[in-house]
Scaffold this motif. Structure first.
Motif, mmCIF file in Angstrom:
data_model
loop_
_atom_site.group_PDB
_atom_site.id
_atom_site.type_symbol
_atom_site.label_atom_id
_atom_site.label_comp_id
_atom_site.label_asym_id
_atom_site.label_seq_id
_atom_site.Cartn_x
_atom_site.Cartn_y
_atom_site.Cartn_z
ATOM 1 N N GLY A 14 63.160 100.547 76.686
ATOM 2 C CA GLY A 14 63.255 99.629 75.554
ATOM 3 C C GLY A 14 63.460 98.189 75.982
ATOM 4 N N LEU A 15 64.316 97.977 76.963
ATOM 5 C CA LEU A 15 64.513 96.620 77.477
ATOM 6 C C LEU A 15 63.242 96.086 78.131
ATOM 7 C CD1 LEU A 15 68.118 96.989 78.926
ATOM 8 C CD2 LEU A 15 67.428 95.626 76.938
ATOM 9 N N MET A 16 62.539 96.941 78.865
ATOM 10 C CA MET A 16 61.273 96.535 79.495
ATOM 11 C C MET A 16 60.255 96.143 78.426
ATOM 12 S SD MET A 16 58.886 98.663 82.166
ATOM 13 C CE MET A 16 58.246 99.821 80.953
ATOM 14 N N VAL A 17 60.164 96.951 77.378
ATOM 15 C CA VAL A 17 59.256 96.636 76.277
ATOM 16 C C VAL A 17 59.625 95.291 75.663
ATOM 17 C CG1 VAL A 17 58.605 97.309 73.921
ATOM 18 C CG2 VAL A 17 58.596 99.014 75.748
ATOM 19 N N GLY A 18 60.923 95.061 75.468
ATOM 20 C CA GLY A 18 61.360 93.801 74.886
ATOM 21 C C GLY A 18 60.973 92.595 75.725
ATOM 22 N N VAL A 19 61.147 92.705 77.025
ATOM 23 C CA VAL A 19 60.774 91.601 77.919
ATOM 24 C C VAL A 19 59.269 91.362 77.866
ATOM 25 C CG1 VAL A 19 60.611 90.893 80.342
ATOM 26 C CG2 VAL A 19 62.752 91.846 79.465
ATOM 27 N N GLU A 20 58.498 92.427 77.997
ATOM 28 C CA GLU A 20 57.038 92.272 78.011
ATOM 29 C C GLU A 20 56.514 91.779 76.668
ATOM 30 O OE1 GLU A 20 55.791 91.948 80.692
ATOM 31 O OE2 GLU A 20 55.668 93.706 81.950
ATOM 32 N N PHE A 21 57.100 92.246 75.578
ATOM 33 C CA PHE A 21 56.719 91.768 74.250
ATOM 34 C C PHE A 21 57.021 90.276 74.127
ATOM 35 C CE2 PHE A 21 57.497 90.969 69.742
ATOM 36 C CZ PHE A 21 56.362 91.511 69.153
ATOM 37 N N ALA A 22 58.210 89.882 74.547
ATOM 38 C CA ALA A 22 58.606 88.470 74.458
ATOM 39 C C ALA A 22 57.700 87.575 75.293
ATOM 40 C CB ALA A 22 60.060 88.311 74.890
ATOM 41 N N VAL A 23 57.321 88.047 76.472
ATOM 42 C CA VAL A 23 56.423 87.247 77.319
ATOM 43 C C VAL A 23 55.110 86.992 76.591
ATOM 44 C CG1 VAL A 23 54.979 87.340 79.406
ATOM 45 C CG2 VAL A 23 57.412 87.877 79.547
ATOM 46 N N GLY A 24 54.521 88.042 76.047
ATOM 47 C CA GLY A 24 53.204 87.912 75.417
ATOM 48 C C GLY A 24 53.218 87.208 74.074
ATOM 49 N N VAL A 25 54.227 87.486 73.264
ATOM 50 C CA VAL A 25 54.218 86.997 71.891
ATOM 51 C C VAL A 25 54.948 85.667 71.730
ATOM 52 C CG1 VAL A 25 54.933 87.570 69.519
ATOM 53 C CG2 VAL A 25 53.954 89.329 70.981
ATOM 54 N N PHE A 26 55.941 85.412 72.576
ATOM 55 C CA PHE A 26 56.728 84.194 72.405
ATOM 56 C C PHE A 26 56.602 83.215 73.569
ATOM 57 C CE2 PHE A 26 59.025 87.430 69.891
ATOM 58 C CZ PHE A 26 58.830 86.874 68.645
ATOM 59 N N LEU A 27 56.908 83.673 74.782
ATOM 60 C CA LEU A 27 56.992 82.744 75.908
ATOM 61 C C LEU A 27 55.654 82.098 76.263
ATOM 62 C CD1 LEU A 27 59.525 84.623 78.202
ATOM 63 C CD2 LEU A 27 59.939 82.693 76.665
ATOM 64 N N ASN A 28 54.631 82.904 76.509
ATOM 65 C CA ASN A 28 53.351 82.306 76.915
ATOM 66 C C ASN A 28 52.779 81.379 75.848
ATOM 67 O OD1 ASN A 28 53.489 83.368 79.449
ATOM 68 N ND2 ASN A 28 52.109 85.073 79.038
ATOM 69 N N PRO A 29 52.848 81.742 74.542
ATOM 70 C CA PRO A 29 52.384 80.770 73.543
ATOM 71 C C PRO A 29 53.211 79.479 73.538
ATOM 72 C CG PRO A 29 52.366 82.969 72.598
ATOM 73 C CD PRO A 29 53.054 83.070 73.942
ATOM 74 N N ILE A 30 54.511 79.588 73.774
ATOM 75 C CA ILE A 30 55.343 78.381 73.869
ATOM 76 C C ILE A 30 54.916 77.562 75.086
ATOM 77 C CG2 ILE A 30 57.675 77.540 74.381
ATOM 78 C CD1 ILE A 30 58.686 79.905 72.619
ATOM 79 N N PHE A 31 54.713 78.234 76.219
ATOM 80 C CA PHE A 31 54.308 77.534 77.443
ATOM 81 C C PHE A 31 53.002 76.780 77.240
ATOM 82 C CE2 PHE A 31 56.564 80.940 80.224
ATOM 83 C CZ PHE A 31 57.798 80.415 79.879
ATOM 84 N N GLU A 32 52.087 77.356 76.464
ATOM 85 C CA GLU A 32 50.785 76.716 76.223
ATOM 86 C C GLU A 32 50.941 75.391 75.473
ATOM 87 O OE1 GLU A 32 47.798 77.582 77.471
ATOM 88 O OE2 GLU A 32 48.942 79.120 78.548
ATOM 89 N N GLN A 33 52.038 75.226 74.757
ATOM 90 C CA GLN A 33 52.263 74.017 73.963
ATOM 91 C C GLN A 33 52.953 72.898 74.747
ATOM 92 O OE1 GLN A 33 50.933 73.856 70.859
ATOM 93 N NE2 GLN A 33 50.162 75.881 71.404
ATOM 94 N N LEU A 34 53.401 73.195 75.963
ATOM 95 C CA LEU A 34 54.093 72.175 76.751
ATOM 96 C C LEU A 34 53.108 71.101 77.202
ATOM 97 C CD1 LEU A 34 56.420 74.454 78.919
ATOM 98 C CD2 LEU A 34 57.046 73.072 76.924
ATOM 99 N N PRO A 35 53.540 69.851 77.198
ATOM 100 C CA PRO A 35 52.640 68.758 77.594
ATOM 101 C C PRO A 35 52.378 68.743 79.102
ATOM 102 C CG PRO A 35 54.838 67.915 77.127
ATOM 103 C CD PRO A 35 54.851 69.379 76.776
ATOM 104 N N ASP A 36 51.294 68.099 79.464
ATOM 105 C CA ASP A 36 50.942 67.855 80.864
ATOM 106 C C ASP A 36 50.867 69.140 81.687
ATOM 107 O OD1 ASP A 36 50.947 65.079 80.338
ATOM 108 O OD2 ASP A 36 53.112 65.014 80.662
ATOM 109 N N ASN A 37 50.309 70.171 81.112
ATOM 110 C CA ASN A 37 50.191 71.468 81.805
ATOM 111 C C ASN A 37 51.532 72.002 82.284
ATOM 112 O OD1 ASN A 37 47.461 71.716 81.402
ATOM 113 N ND2 ASN A 37 46.926 70.724 83.324
ATOM 114 N N GLY A 38 52.615 71.628 81.584
ATOM 115 C CA GLY A 38 53.934 72.154 81.928
ATOM 116 C C GLY A 38 53.981 73.664 81.819
ATOM 117 N N GLY A 39 53.157 74.204 80.942
ATOM 118 C CA GLY A 39 53.089 75.654 80.792
ATOM 119 C C GLY A 39 52.584 76.342 82.037
ATOM 120 N N LEU A 40 51.745 75.654 82.780
ATOM 121 C CA LEU A 40 51.225 76.230 84.019
ATOM 122 C C LEU A 40 52.361 76.443 85.018
ATOM 123 C CD1 LEU A 40 48.743 77.117 85.605
ATOM 124 C CD2 LEU A 40 48.531 74.762 86.394
#
Length: 148
Positions: A14-40
């Motif tokens: 369950g914890l693994m699912v939570g981490v992987e879900f958060a990466v895909g649904v929250f973190l990576n989309p947030i990273f994509e919004q960072l300026p100057d390729n900060g998400g990279l």
């Protein structure tokens, strides 16, 4: 013993699912919004950190599920646990074949070493990741149902 193992397995998966879900649904989309390729840079750091932790987590989940399925064999819910474990094995195979090669490249990228198709590679990783998340969410649900 078997009940404790089932609870530990469900918590670990369950914890693994939570981490992987958060990466895909929250973190990576947030990273994509960072300026100057900060998400990279953020994705590269995530690839390096999670690239060390997640293999242990995935393999531990498979081992826990396998032991639980073996101990429960013949009991109600054992088929669900065995199916969930097979899905966890599938998620490991997906990781090795599809995600790790891209993740390894991302972990080494800098602004100076970006390939021309870096956005496409990140998009491919995201699509594969969503598929893997669907597999491990299904495995988690089956494990929860397998607690008898």
């Amino acid at each position: 013993m078997q009940h404790t193992l089932s609870v530990v397995t469900v918590v670990v998966v369950g914890l693994m699912v939570g981490v992987e879900f958060a990466v895909g649904v929250f973190l990576n989309p947030i990273f994509e919004q960072l300026p100057d390729n900060g998400g990279l840079a953020a994705r590269g750091a995530g690839a390096r950190i999670l690239g060390k932790v997640m293999p242990v987590w995935y393999i531990s989940s498979v081992v826990l599920g396998s032991v639980w399925a073996a101990l429960a064999w013949g009991d109600a819910g054992a088929g669900l646990v065995a199916t969930a474990t097979a899905l966890l094995v599938l998620s490991v195979l997906m990781s090795i074949a599809l995600l790790v090669p891209i993740n390894s490249r991302v972990a080494r990228w800098t602004e100076d070493t970006l390939p021309a198709d870096w956005r496409q590679q990140l998009g491919r990783w995201d699509r594969f990741h969503y598929g893997r998340v669907a597999v491990i969410v299904t495995a988690f649900a089956l494990l929860v149902l397998g607690i008898a």
